[in-house]
Design an enzyme around this catalytic site. Structure first.
Site, PDB file in Angstrom:
ATOM      1  N   LYS A  99       1.023  -1.193   0.058  1.00  0.00           N
ATOM      2  CA  LYS A  99       0.013  -0.006  -0.065  1.00  0.00           C
ATOM      3  C   LYS A  99       0.906   1.203   0.061  1.00  0.00           C
ATOM      4  O   LYS A  99       0.391   2.165  -0.543  1.00  0.00           O
ATOM      5  CB  LYS A  99      -1.015  -0.142   1.094  1.00  0.00           C
ATOM      6  CG  LYS A  99      -1.816   1.439   1.337  1.00  0.00           C
ATOM      7  CD  LYS A  99      -2.780   1.479   0.164  1.00  0.00           C
ATOM      8  CE  LYS A  99      -3.897   2.346   0.492  1.00  0.00           C
ATOM      9  NZ  LYS A  99      -3.364   3.657   1.090  1.00  0.00           N
TER      10      LYS A  99
ATOM     11  N   GLU B  21       0.372   6.676  -6.662  1.00  0.00           N
ATOM     12  CA  GLU B  21      -0.672   7.670  -6.602  1.00  0.00           C
ATOM     13  C   GLU B  21      -0.070   9.019  -6.649  1.00  0.00           C
ATOM     14  O   GLU B  21      -0.529   9.814  -7.654  1.00  0.00           O
ATOM     15  CB  GLU B  21      -1.462   7.356  -5.485  1.00  0.00           C
ATOM     16  CG  GLU B  21      -2.435   8.342  -5.322  1.00  0.00           C
ATOM     17  CD  GLU B  21      -3.364   8.089  -4.143  1.00  0.00           C
ATOM     18  OE1 GLU B  21      -3.334   9.008  -3.216  1.00  0.00           O
ATOM     19  OE2 GLU B  21      -3.866   6.999  -3.823  1.00  0.00           O
TER      20      GLU B  21
END
Length: 344
Positions: A192, A199
């Protein structure tokens, strides 16, 4: 299945609602009594203390924390003495993966408590869309929690099956449902962490490209002709008054760069074409920094991810001294004067 949720903010509350809708029983606790009260009408069983919360859960207990990373350690310290061997703590926030590794060992060794780390992507839209889950922990603990992960994840229908997987004719695995057991404790938050680093880069690419489009009418502007302003030799090539809301909307259809991030950008520009509701002070919550640290330890070049993180620092005024030093040097060696306003 029964699950306890600690933290009923934007993410935690929506996850509880999604689980209840799927038929699970949820016990909820939050430091805000108002947050607990707001959820009890939706089918959640509320608790106003950690003691009450733990007491309401059947053994073996499964307790999911959805709290900011800064509060995870303190929450575990208060929670662990109330638990029994065989219970499982799940950290679904954005904790540093190294903290997961450091916490899991003592909990297992000293108390017999399983620790599972879950990187959760989906944001405030996860209630409807589902959540992409990246899981770290022992195989046995993850297997026990599979019904929870299945309910939170988007499901196979959320995306077309990868052609090679579809051609194999196999039953869709958990990854196609939207969750992955990445490895031992820490692996979920490690994946993550890098996801969030990527991102940052994706967001920066959209932002930089749209900024180029926004300034594409510079040839129609008047520019000061002096030693402090780079000349624009061919202004005729920059006379495009572009509608960013329209551009992002057309990119959503059939474009190679279409994505959910682009969908959100198109909606923001449609609602506020000049984005006047934003100052442009871009925060970072740590994952980008940790990704860069890992890349350095691994000796892996990540220029895009690093640049996108540093741009966030600059947006918050953290380049102030560096910018002043640059101006001071230019003034020193060439007598250059700062321009408070610049068209280029």
């Amino acid at each position: 299945m029964q699950l306890g949720m600690i933290g009923l903010g934007r993410m935690g509350a929506n996850m509880v609602l999604r689980l209840i809708e799927a038929g699970h029983e949820c016990i909820g606790f939050d430091v805000s009594p108002e947050a607990v009260a707001s959820m009890t009408g939706d089918g959640m069983i509320g608790a106003l203390s950690l003691e009450e919360f733990v007491g309401a859960l059947q053994t073996p207990r499964h307790l999911w924390m959805m709290v900011p990373a800064a509060f995870v350690g303190d929450t575990i310290d208060k929670l662990a003495p109330l638990l029994e061997r065989g219970d499982t703590i799940i950290d679904g926030g954005n904790s540093w993966y190294r903290d997961d590794i450091d916490r899991a060992g003592p909990l297992a060794r000293d108390r017999g408590i399983d620790y599972v780390d879950v990187g959760v992507s989906g944001g405030i839209h996860g209630l409807e869309r589902g959540y992409c889950l990246m899981v770290g922990g022992s195989a046995s603990a993850v297997e026990r929690l599979a019904p929870i992960f299945d309910s939170l994840a988007p499901g196979v229908e959320a995306a077309e099956r990868t052609p090679t997987r579809a051609a194999a004719g196999d039953t869709p695995s958990s990854v196609e449902h939207g969750w992955l057991h990445c490895g031992p404790c820490g692996a979920g938050h490690f994946v993550k962490m890098v996801h969030n680093g990527i991102e940052y880069g994706l967001m920066a690419a959209y932002a930089e490209g749209l900024n180029v489009l926004a300034k594409a009418n510079i040839g129609a502007e008047d520019h000061v002709a002096d030693a402090e302003t780079a000349p624009l030799p061919h202004p005729e090539y920059y006379r495009f008054d572009l509608d960013l809301a329209a551009v992002t909307e057309v990119w959503r259809r059939g474009s190679v760069i279409s994505s959910w991030l682009l969908d959100l950008t198109a909606e923001a520009l449609a609602a506020d074409p000049l984005l006047e509701g934003f100052a442009g002070n871009v925060s970072d919550s740590g994952e980008g920094r940790w990704t860069i640290n890992a890349a350095i330890d691994e000796g892996v070049p990540v220029p895009v991810l690093a640049s996108s993180l540093f741009e966030r620092f600059s947006s918050r005024g953290r380049a102030d001294v560096a910018d002043k030093v640059l101006s001071a040097m230019r003034a020193g060696f060439g007598g250059h004067v700062e321009r408070k306003q610049s068209t280029r």
